[in-house]
Design an enzyme around this catalytic site. Structure first.
Site, PDB file in Angstrom:
ATOM      1  N   ASP A  72      90.108  95.386  44.293  1.00 24.42           N
ATOM      2  CA  ASP A  72      89.409  96.557  43.768  1.00 24.42           C
ATOM      3  C   ASP A  72      89.350  96.493  42.249  1.00 24.42           C
ATOM      4  OD1 ASP A  72      89.238  97.514  46.349  1.00 24.42           O
ATOM      5  OD2 ASP A  72      90.989  98.824  46.163  1.00 24.42           O
ATOM      6  N   ARG A  73      88.401  97.199  41.692  1.00 22.56           N
ATOM      7  CA  ARG A  73      88.199  97.184  40.243  1.00 22.56           C
ATOM      8  C   ARG A  73      89.497  97.413  39.465  1.00 22.56           C
ATOM      9  NH1 ARG A  73      84.013 101.056  36.764  1.00 22.56           N
ATOM     10  NH2 ARG A  73      85.032 100.752  34.738  1.00 22.56           N
TER      11      ARG A  73
END
Length: 254
Positions: A72-73
């Site tokens: 995830d970011r």
């Protein structure tokens, strides 16, 4: 020259990176530095000495980078990149067969009582959420298992916290974040699963208030992919990466 990322390992077939927090894996805008894969392409074109490659036969230009795993970011940590198509197919097959041993570090809210626990809870779309990408524990969801061990419990001015070693046994979207939140121990800084969707909605509109930032305590959620281990081509590979300064300082009470 801008630093693109920290390299853990590099050879002709594989590039292993410690992904920074707050960086998407794939492009969402035109800036070539805005995503990890774009930075990888820049790195390969520069050549190992940092200069622009000019010989079309150089290995760096023959490479076709593929992200074998993704994060995830806001999750930092180990990312494996295959530099050639054949290596990408082989490595992705290992990931698909769940033959990879993965470990994460997570700082969660509260004092986790159990020293060691396994969460077995199916995951699916959160149909009651205002956020389209949000999932939740639901009985008709896809099977998902997460194991964790307590590394350390600590207290700060903001309250009690626990540092966990987390071992996902399946690979569902947002799995670790959902499972820990479902047990009452959301990850510190998690804008989506921290209990207040207004924070996430304000974040995506770039409208976080000072009070919301104070409640988050960290600019990115405290989840780090610390280790990846797998067997490939007759060899056991193990890659590790330390978490970023902000993660470590928070866990040490600073």
């Amino acid at each position: 020259m801008e630093k693109l990322f920290d390299i853990i390992h590099e050879d002709a077939e594989m590039l292993v990176i410690n992904k920074p927090a707050d960086m998407v894996c794939h492009p969402t805008k035109g800036d070539i530095y805005s995503s990890l894969i774009s930075r990888i392409r820049v790195y390969l074109k520069r050549g190992k000495d940092g200069s622009a490659a000019t010989n079309r036969n150089e290995a760096c230009l023959e490479s076709r980078p593929h992200l074998v795993n993704r994060l995830d970011r806001e999750t930092s940590g180990v990312i494996v990149v295959a530099r050639k198509d054949g290596a990408a197919r082989e490595l992705r097959r290992i990931w698909e067969t769940r033959a990879v041993r993965k470990e994460y570090l997570a700082i969660v809210h509260g004092r986790v009582r159990a020293e060691h626990e396994s969460i077995d809870a199916p995951l699916g779309r959160d149909e009651g959420s205002r956020v389209a990408i949000k999932d939740c524990v639901r009985p008709d969801g896809a099977p998902a298992q997460t194991e964790f061990r307590v590394l350390r419990r600590f207290r700060r001015a903001e309250g009690d916290f626990t540092l966990l070693q987390v071992m996902p046994r399946s690979g569902r979207k947002h799995q670790i974040r959902i499972h820990l939140a479902s047990c009452g121990h959301a990850i510190v800084g998690d804008k989506l699963y921290g209990g207040d969707e207004d924070i996430y909605l304000a974040f995506v509109k770039n409208r976080l208030t000072g009070e919301q930032r104070r409640r988050l305590m960290l600019p990115c959620h405290a989840l780090h992919a610390s280790r990846v281990q797998f067997d490939w081509r007759g060899k056991s590979w193990r890659f590790e990466a330390a978490p970023e300064k902000g993660f470590t300082e928070f866990a040490n009470g600073r």
